[in-house]
Design a protein around this motif. Sequence first.
Motif, PDB file in Angstrom:
ATOM      1  N   HIS A 142      60.404  -2.018  25.151  1.00  0.00           N
ATOM      2  CA  HIS A 142      61.461  -2.684  25.920  1.00  0.00           C
ATOM      3  C   HIS A 142      62.464  -1.653  26.449  1.00  0.00           C
ATOM      4  CE1 HIS A 142      64.595  -5.554  26.944  1.00  0.00           C
ATOM      5  NE2 HIS A 142      63.787  -6.552  26.643  1.00  0.00           N
ATOM      6  N   ASN A 143      62.922  -1.879  27.681  1.00  0.00           N
ATOM      7  CA  ASN A 143      63.823  -0.891  28.283  1.00  0.00           C
ATOM      8  C   ASN A 143      65.217  -0.879  27.647  1.00  0.00           C
ATOM      9  OD1 ASN A 143      64.890  -3.240  29.333  1.00  0.00           O
ATOM     10  ND2 ASN A 143      64.466  -2.763  31.469  1.00  0.00           N
ATOM     11  N   LYS A 144      65.503  -1.861  26.790  1.00  0.00           N
ATOM     12  CA  LYS A 144      66.772  -1.872  26.061  1.00  0.00           C
ATOM     13  C   LYS A 144      66.644  -1.234  24.671  1.00  0.00           C
ATOM     14  CE  LYS A 144      69.670  -4.280  28.752  1.00  0.00           C
ATOM     15  NZ  LYS A 144      71.025  -3.820  29.144  1.00  0.00           N
ATOM     16  N   PHE A 145      65.424  -0.905  24.275  1.00  0.00           N
ATOM     17  CA  PHE A 145      65.209  -0.354  22.925  1.00  0.00           C
ATOM     18  C   PHE A 145      65.885   1.008  22.780  1.00  0.00           C
ATOM     19  CE2 PHE A 145      62.655   2.700  20.424  1.00  0.00           C
ATOM     20  CZ  PHE A 145      62.857   2.162  19.164  1.00  0.00           C
ATOM     21  N   LYS A 146      66.557   1.190  21.642  1.00  0.00           N
ATOM     22  CA  LYS A 146      67.117   2.491  21.277  1.00  0.00           C
ATOM     23  C   LYS A 146      66.777   2.777  19.819  1.00  0.00           C
ATOM     24  CE  LYS A 146      71.218   2.705  24.303  1.00  0.00           C
ATOM     25  NZ  LYS A 146      72.707   2.839  24.305  1.00  0.00           N
ATOM     26  N   GLY A 185      70.473   5.411  18.607  1.00  0.00           N
ATOM     27  CA  GLY A 185      71.361   5.611  19.750  1.00  0.00           C
ATOM     28  C   GLY A 185      70.730   6.169  21.001  1.00  0.00           C
ATOM     29  N   ASP A 186      69.441   6.541  20.938  1.00  0.00           N
ATOM     30  CA  ASP A 186      68.779   7.150  22.097  1.00  0.00           C
ATOM     31  C   ASP A 186      67.665   6.258  22.642  1.00  0.00           C
ATOM     32  OD1 ASP A 186      70.297   9.534  22.049  1.00  0.00           O
ATOM     33  OD2 ASP A 186      69.052  10.309  20.417  1.00  0.00           O
ATOM     34  N   HIS A 187      67.536   6.225  23.974  1.00  0.00           N
ATOM     35  CA  HIS A 187      66.425   5.519  24.622  1.00  0.00           C
ATOM     36  C   HIS A 187      65.146   6.341  24.479  1.00  0.00           C
ATOM     37  CE1 HIS A 187      68.446   2.186  26.609  1.00  0.00           C
ATOM     38  NE2 HIS A 187      69.431   3.013  26.935  1.00  0.00           N
ATOM     39  N   PHE A 188      64.019   5.644  24.310  1.00  0.00           N
ATOM     40  CA  PHE A 188      62.729   6.330  24.246  1.00  0.00           C
ATOM     41  C   PHE A 188      61.675   5.515  24.975  1.00  0.00           C
ATOM     42  CE2 PHE A 188      64.835   7.958  20.405  1.00  0.00           C
ATOM     43  CZ  PHE A 188      64.642   9.330  20.558  1.00  0.00           C
TER      44      PHE A 188
END
Length: 357
Positions: free
Chosen positions: A18-22, A25-28
């Motif tokens: 999911h594009n909101k997943f962190k 604190g970091d997006h992957f």
Amino acid sequence: MLKIKHMNDLEITNKNVHNKFKLNGDHFTASDLSRVGYSYVKEGDDFEQSIGEFLLDWLDNKPYVSIMTSGTTGAPKEIRLSKKAMIASALATGNFFELEPGNKALLCLSSDFIAGKMMLVRSLILGLELDIVLPSSKPLHNNTTVYDFVAMVPLQVENSLDELKNVKKLIIGGAAMSPELIEKTKGLKIKIFETYGMTETITHIAARALSETYFTVLQHATIKADERGCMVISAPSISDEVIVTNDLVEITNGNQFVFLGRIDNIINSGGVKLIPEVIEAKLSGKIDARFFVAGVSDVTLGEKLILIIEGNKQIIDPTIFDGLDKYYKPKEIRFVCKFIETESGKLKRSETVLAAT
């Protein structure tokens, strides 16, 4: 949040992140997470290594994940859980607890077991912002972050009562909550749910707010009782076969139930069948220590009811048994310094009885 009634409504696979997943604190992206998983395996602490191994397993091309069962429905064994089924479980949890993309979640359970693995899957699929910490008995120690969603075992809850003000929704599983612990949580202004499930059901298939009597079944499962009075679970999106448990239940309204106890624990005393968990509930609040009841071999009765109390030997006021049915009154009281438990906090009754004097 979008309600998902059937897996076919969305073509979600284990490759979707999911594009909101962190993570911390970091997006992957999926490819990023493969590198993170590899790094955890090679350089991480023990708990991070298990997270890394799962991420690599989750993102590979196999349609399943191998995992050991907890032994709830039989002897512990390795089984394969479909990744599609794990996604269905994550979606059902998201719908039931009204989780939204961008919600802040905490992983404080070991990823060696299904509960920890599923917190990772839920975060990846639902778009949660997941922080990971060392699985310990005090996971919120020195924490100041406010979390929307956290899963714990009862021992962690017991040791985090002062810090739970920073949690909005808490689910508790792995072992049954004692009446004493439930009482301690009553003043907390957060939403707390006890869950029901096992490895075979890919964590919980039901939950109840602590203020409620009944567990409510999640949308992806249906239940019934067999001839023994034990729960039988049908959840086609997570299992091709019905799951037969040894959990005695009282079902109401079709999708709600009261958990009575384990059929394995039933005591046959003089021809009368006693459910320990029912007796323990009646003694709740009357003993200033952890306790349980069990049956031990007896020449006259076949099995006699005994009370096991954690801690040093003490004098127990016999009036605590007043008002109990005569069959519910223990014939003997024994003590043990420390209950014997599994890693998730489940009481090992038979081993503890043997250690008690």
